[in-house]
Structure formats: C-alpha cells, structure tokens
Design a protein around this motif. Structure first.
Motif, PDB file in Angstrom:
ATOM      1  N   SER A  33       0.833  -1.211   0.000  1.00 41.64           N
ATOM      2  CA  SER A  33       0.000   0.000   0.000  1.00 41.64           C
ATOM      3  C   SER A  33       0.860   1.249   0.000  1.00 41.64           C
ATOM      4  O   SER A  33       0.558   2.231  -0.686  1.00 41.64           O
ATOM      5  N   GLU A  34       1.952   1.201   0.763  1.00 39.81           N
ATOM      6  CA  GLU A  34       2.837   2.365   0.812  1.00 39.81           C
ATOM      7  C   GLU A  34       3.499   2.609  -0.536  1.00 39.81           C
ATOM      8  O   GLU A  34       3.616   3.758  -0.986  1.00 39.81           O
ATOM      9  N   LEU A  35       3.933   1.531  -1.201  1.00 40.83           N
ATOM     10  CA  LEU A  35       4.565   1.691  -2.510  1.00 40.83           C
ATOM     11  C   LEU A  35       3.582   2.202  -3.551  1.00 40.83           C
ATOM     12  O   LEU A  35       3.956   2.923  -4.483  1.00 40.83           O
ATOM     13  N   ILE A  36       2.317   1.857  -3.407  1.00 41.74           N
ATOM     14  CA  ILE A  36       1.289   2.313  -4.344  1.00 41.74           C
ATOM     15  C   ILE A  36       0.960   3.784  -4.145  1.00 41.74           C
ATOM     16  O   ILE A  36       0.805   4.542  -5.105  1.00 41.74           O
ATOM     17  N   THR A  37       0.895   4.204  -2.885  1.00 36.75           N
ATOM     18  CA  THR A  37       0.392   5.547  -2.581  1.00 36.75           C
ATOM     19  C   THR A  37       1.483   6.598  -2.414  1.00 36.75           C
ATOM     20  O   THR A  37       1.199   7.787  -2.473  1.00 36.75           O
ATOM     21  N   VAL A  38       2.735   6.172  -2.209  1.00 36.55           N
ATOM     22  CA  VAL A  38       3.779   7.150  -1.948  1.00 36.55           C
ATOM     23  C   VAL A  38       3.988   8.058  -3.156  1.00 36.55           C
ATOM     24  O   VAL A  38       3.945   7.621  -4.307  1.00 36.55           O
ATOM     25  N   VAL A  39       4.202   9.307  -2.877  1.00 37.59           N
ATOM     26  CA  VAL A  39       4.567  10.276  -3.904  1.00 37.59           C
ATOM     27  C   VAL A  39       5.823  10.982  -3.428  1.00 37.59           C
ATOM     28  O   VAL A  39       5.839  11.576  -2.361  1.00 37.59           O
ATOM     29  N   ASP A  40       6.881  10.859  -4.203  1.00 37.21           N
ATOM     30  CA  ASP A  40       8.154  11.427  -3.805  1.00 37.21           C
ATOM     31  C   ASP A  40       8.709  12.242  -4.974  1.00 37.21           C
ATOM     32  O   ASP A  40       8.709  11.796  -6.113  1.00 37.21           O
ATOM     33  N   ALA A  41       9.176  13.434  -4.665  1.00 37.08           N
ATOM     34  CA  ALA A  41       9.627  14.331  -5.731  1.00 37.08           C
ATOM     35  C   ALA A  41      10.777  13.726  -6.524  1.00 37.08           C
ATOM     36  O   ALA A  41      10.909  13.953  -7.728  1.00 37.08           O
ATOM     37  N   ASP A  42      11.618  12.927  -5.852  1.00 35.48           N
ATOM     38  CA  ASP A  42      12.773  12.354  -6.527  1.00 35.48           C
ATOM     39  C   ASP A  42      12.479  10.988  -7.127  1.00 35.48           C
ATOM     40  O   ASP A  42      12.939  10.656  -8.216  1.00 35.48           O
ATOM     41  N   ASP A  43      11.718  10.185  -6.401  1.00 41.67           N
ATOM     42  CA  ASP A  43      11.555   8.794  -6.799  1.00 41.67           C
ATOM     43  C   ASP A  43      10.236   8.485  -7.493  1.00 41.67           C
ATOM     44  O   ASP A  43      10.107   7.485  -8.180  1.00 41.67           O
ATOM     45  N   GLY A  44       9.217   9.300  -7.301  1.00 40.75           N
ATOM     46  CA  GLY A  44       7.936   9.030  -7.946  1.00 40.75           C
ATOM     47  C   GLY A  44       7.311   7.757  -7.440  1.00 40.75           C
ATOM     48  O   GLY A  44       7.424   7.403  -6.270  1.00 40.75           O
ATOM     49  N   ARG A  45       6.646   7.040  -8.332  1.00 37.43           N
ATOM     50  CA  ARG A  45       5.985   5.790  -7.968  1.00 37.43           C
ATOM     51  C   ARG A  45       6.516   4.655  -8.819  1.00 37.43           C
ATOM     52  O   ARG A  45       7.053   4.868  -9.906  1.00 37.43           O
ATOM     53  N   LEU A  46       6.302   3.440  -8.329  1.00 34.95           N
ATOM     54  CA  LEU A  46       6.646   2.263  -9.116  1.00 34.95           C
ATOM     55  C   LEU A  46       5.538   1.994 -10.125  1.00 34.95           C
ATOM     56  O   LEU A  46       4.362   2.174  -9.837  1.00 34.95           O
ATOM     57  N   SER A  47       5.941   1.528 -11.303  1.00 38.51           N
ATOM     58  CA  SER A  47       4.949   1.147 -12.297  1.00 38.51           C
ATOM     59  C   SER A  47       4.256  -0.144 -11.874  1.00 38.51           C
ATOM     60  O   SER A  47       4.684  -0.836 -10.945  1.00 38.51           O
ATOM     61  N   GLU A  48       3.199  -0.497 -12.604  1.00 39.63           N
ATOM     62  CA  GLU A  48       2.456  -1.715 -12.278  1.00 39.63           C
ATOM     63  C   GLU A  48       3.353  -2.953 -12.357  1.00 39.63           C
ATOM     64  O   GLU A  48       3.332  -3.810 -11.488  1.00 39.63           O
ATOM     65  N   ILE A  49       4.143  -3.052 -13.403  1.00 41.56           N
ATOM     66  CA  ILE A  49       4.982  -4.231 -13.562  1.00 41.56           C
ATOM     67  C   ILE A  49       6.121  -4.241 -12.537  1.00 41.56           C
ATOM     68  O   ILE A  49       6.553  -5.302 -12.076  1.00 41.56           O
ATOM     69  N   GLU A  50       6.589  -3.064 -12.136  1.00 43.01           N
ATOM     70  CA  GLU A  50       7.602  -3.001 -11.078  1.00 43.01           C
ATOM     71  C   GLU A  50       7.012  -3.438  -9.743  1.00 43.01           C
ATOM     72  O   GLU A  50       7.672  -4.127  -8.955  1.00 43.01           O
ATOM     73  N   LEU A  51       5.778  -3.048  -9.472  1.00 47.95           N
ATOM     74  CA  LEU A  51       5.106  -3.501  -8.253  1.00 47.95           C
ATOM     75  C   LEU A  51       4.959  -5.014  -8.242  1.00 47.95           C
ATOM     76  O   LEU A  51       5.173  -5.679  -7.223  1.00 47.95           O
ATOM     77  N   LEU A  52       4.592  -5.562  -9.382  1.00 46.30           N
ATOM     78  CA  LEU A  52       4.424  -7.010  -9.507  1.00 46.30           C
ATOM     79  C   LEU A  52       5.744  -7.722  -9.215  1.00 46.30           C
ATOM     80  O   LEU A  52       5.795  -8.691  -8.448  1.00 46.30           O
ATOM     81  N   ALA A  53       6.813  -7.249  -9.829  1.00 46.84           N
ATOM     82  CA  ALA A  53       8.123  -7.869  -9.643  1.00 46.84           C
ATOM     83  C   ALA A  53       8.642  -7.660  -8.227  1.00 46.84           C
ATOM     84  O   ALA A  53       9.290  -8.550  -7.649  1.00 46.84           O
ATOM     85  N   THR A  54       8.362  -6.496  -7.648  1.00 45.33           N
ATOM     86  CA  THR A  54       8.790  -6.228  -6.278  1.00 45.33           C
ATOM     87  C   THR A  54       8.107  -7.176  -5.303  1.00 45.33           C
ATOM     88  O   THR A  54       8.745  -7.740  -4.408  1.00 45.33           O
ATOM     89  N   GLY A  55       6.807  -7.373  -5.495  1.00 40.71           N
ATOM     90  CA  GLY A  55       6.081  -8.294  -4.632  1.00 40.71           C
ATOM     91  C   GLY A  55       6.649  -9.700  -4.716  1.00 40.71           C
ATOM     92  O   GLY A  55       6.833 -10.382  -3.702  1.00 40.71           O
TER      93      GLY A  55
END
Length: 404
Positions: A214-236
C-alpha cells in the motif's frame, strides 16, 4: 602466453554435491586453497567461473559495474523463469533506476518497523509451537514452524490474506528451481502469481492498508515518484522469494547447527544474551547454500593473477567465502559469541539483500521463543540422516525431526 591460458582446464559440474549431515562440500576448501578462480559447468550446460575466497567474492559483489546478468550471460538452469533470469526481471539492476527502486523499498524496512513487527513474529512462533506440542514429539520442525512462519510474515508485509500462504509458498519455490520443477510447472506458477498479484494490487489501490505494498502504491516522492504496475508485480514477487524461501530454509539450517552438537543449544539456554551473535554465526556457517550469486563482467577483470574477459559469468559462493581461513579465525568452528562477524551471507554492495533486517529479526525472534518454550529440544534422528532439499538455488532441509 601461459599453458593455462592456452588450455583451460575442463570445467567441473556445479553446484557440488553436498555430503550427509551439515558439513560443507570438500570442494570449497580445495578450491579456496588451490584454484580460487575455477571453471565450472552449470546445470544449464553453460560455463562460468567460480570464486570461493572471501576477498575475491566480497570485491566482486561490491563492484557497482557488475550485475547478475547481461547479454550472453550463462544460464543457471535449462528452464527459464528463475530468479536469476535477467530478461524476466523488469526492475532495473543498475544505475539510477536501481537506486530509485532500492530507496523506495528499503525505507519500509526500518528499525521502527522491525521493532513493531517482532512481537507479532514471536506470537506467531508461539502459536505454531503450540500446534507442535499438542501433537506431541517427534515433530517435523520444518512443517510445524520453519516453513509457515516466514510465509505468514511476508503475507503480513504485503497485505496478503493468511489463507493464501500455501499458494505463495509454491510460487516462491518455483522461482528458485534449478531442476526441481519442469518448465510447465514454472510457467503455470508464474502466470498464477501474476494474475493473483495484479488483482491484489488493484484491491490495495482501492483500499490501502498498513502494509508495504500500500505504501509503494500511494507514496509520492519528488525524486523517486511511484513504481509502475509491472515493477510492483516484480517487487512483490522478489520480496516473497527473499522473505519466505531463504528465511524458512535458514531457520532449519540454524536449528540443525545448534542441535547437531547439543552443547551449543545448552549454551544459549544458559545465556540467552548470545542469541544475536549465535544467529550471525549460523548464517556464516551455512553449508547448504549450494549456488551463490552470479555476476556478469562488462569489462576485463583481473582476479588472483588471471584476467577474466568481458562477457564472463562469475558465480560467487558466499557460503564458501564465509569459511575462508584467511578472513575468519577458526573459520571451520562454530563460535556462538563470535564478534565481530563480517560474514557476507546477505551479500554486500549495491545489490545486498534489502530484507536482511527482517531476516535477522525473524531468526532472532524464533530462536528466543524456541529456547523459552522448548528447553529440551533435540534432534530425533542423527544429523547424518537429515534429508536435504535438492534441485534448488537455495538449499535447506526437507524435514527436521525433533523431540523435546
């Protein structure tokens, strides 16, 4: 040009066969002493070079120029879809993209998070021990405690229902296969995981919880942004494998070491303050990690007087390096109070294990609880009869029969 350069030795088959009990393969010491840059043939049939000395392995892993795969890198297995198949991993393995991904994920694994999680791990360990003791001895510690607990923990971290843990465990195992699973089984598991986790990500987008995903989905960071859908899948999936497969195996290996000479377990009963250093020492003395970490050379590198050309795949045996007599006093002895302990069981450098704080928390918490609850714990069979897992990148025990 030397004869060695003109006629390289015939490669030896790798990984090496493991002896009975918890002793390491004899080849580790032989290669450290006589052939620290060995020619090996992998299960795929491809060839690579193997490093077994501590300084060589540490230096290779710490070098930011090299990642686990590249164009033409050696295949680990004849099947595809494994954890070291670089083409199947959408997460950047080097450069700014990799640093961005690590920053986003590792900031969840803080001391505060681990401190909050530890009482829940201890409670779950106690619950599982209740189940073992209710059935009475002898019991299989792998099935009763070591296997289910890390799955529960990673399901907690990813916000996955506990009832799905058996499927998660199977998906994790297939990604670590060398020869245990067929290509069809790996492909089926990969598709099942992708379908499940895609739906899970969508559910977390709609209703975030107090979990890493949930944190990776909702986080907004000026430098890092968000992970894409496929990055979330691979991270999980990456966290699932690292958080379950390696830790569940290490729990079994830890208790096998401590109980193979029960005076070690008795020492911890007499002084529970040794738990932290004992965990580190059992990580260092792991003899059932048959493979290691691959690195792909993008340029020529000289190691121990030999030039390895760009395009070479190098396998780094962390377990062999952790027994290097040049790096550790009494390297072949288990010293529960060893400190400092500079083992590299979690790797080093830009690709070191991001979940090592979690693994340490789990190992220490479980050992603490078992010492309190099962002071008479002992192996139910001779250590030589403990059955080992075969055909996997991460070794361990199929069963750990114990009594109390």
């Amino acid at each position: 040009m030397s004869d060695r350069a003109q006629t390289p030795p015939d490669p030896v088959d790798y990984p090496f066969a493991t002896p009975q009990g918890i002793d390491p393969p004899a080849e580790w010491a032989e290669l450290r002493q006589g052939c620290p840059v060995a020619h090996v043939r992998l299960p795929s049939g491809d060839q690579a070079r193997l490093l077994t000395r501590y300084d060589d392995v540490r230096g290779m892993l710490a070098d930011p120029r090299f990642t686990r795969s590249g164009p033409g890198s050696a295949r680990m297995s004849r099947t595809t879809g494994g954890v070291f198949d670089g083409d199947s991993n959408p997460i950047p393995t080097s450069g700014d993209g990799h640093l961005r991904w690590r920053r986003l994920v590792t900031r969840w694994f803080t001391v505060r998070k681990m401190t909050e999680l530890k009482p829940r791990i201890e409670a779950m360990a106690g619950h599982l021990i209740d189940g073992m003791t209710k059935q009475g001895p002898p019991a299989d510690m792998v099935a009763g405690l070591n296997f289910p607990l890390p799955v529960w923990v990673i399901c907690e971290i990813l916000g996955v229902p506990d009832g799905d843990r058996d499927r998660f465990a199977h998906w994790s195992s297939t990604r670590m296969s060398i020869s245990k699973y067929s290509q069809e089984e790996i492909d089926t598991a990969t598709a099942e995981y992708a379908e499940y986790f895609t739906a899970h990500i969508a559910a977390k987008r709609a209703n975030p919880g107090d979990d890493l995903l949930s944190e990776l989905i909702t986080v907004v960071d000026a430098d890092d942004g968000r992970l894409s859908e496929i990055e979330l899948l691979a991270t999980g999936q990456g966290l699932l494998i690292a958080g379950h497969e390696t830790t569940s195996n290490q729990l079994g290996k830890m208790f096998a070491q401590l109980l193979s000479d029960r005076s070690r377990y008795a020492s911890l009963l007499a002084d529970p303050g040794l738990v932290r250093t004992a965990v580190e020492e059992t990580l260092r003395m792991d003899s059932m990690s048959p493979f290691g970490l691959p690195r792909f050379l993008t340029e020529d590198v000289e190691i121990d007087g030999e030039v390895l050309p760009a395009g070479t795949t190098v396998i780094n045996s962390l377990a062999a390096a952790n027994r290097d007599e040049e790096a550790f006093d009494g390297a072949g002895e288990i010293r529960l109070d060893r400190s400092p302990n500079t083992h590299i069981a979690f790797g080093v450098g830009p690709h070191s294990c991001i979940g090592q704080a979690l693994a340490r928390t789990e190992l220490q918490a479980v050992l603490d609880v078992v010492l309190r609850r099962l002071p008479k714990l002992a192996l139910a069979v001779p250590v030589e009869e403990l059955p080992k897992r075969e055909g996997m990148l991460v070794g361990g025990l199929e069963r750990l029969p114990v009594t109390w």
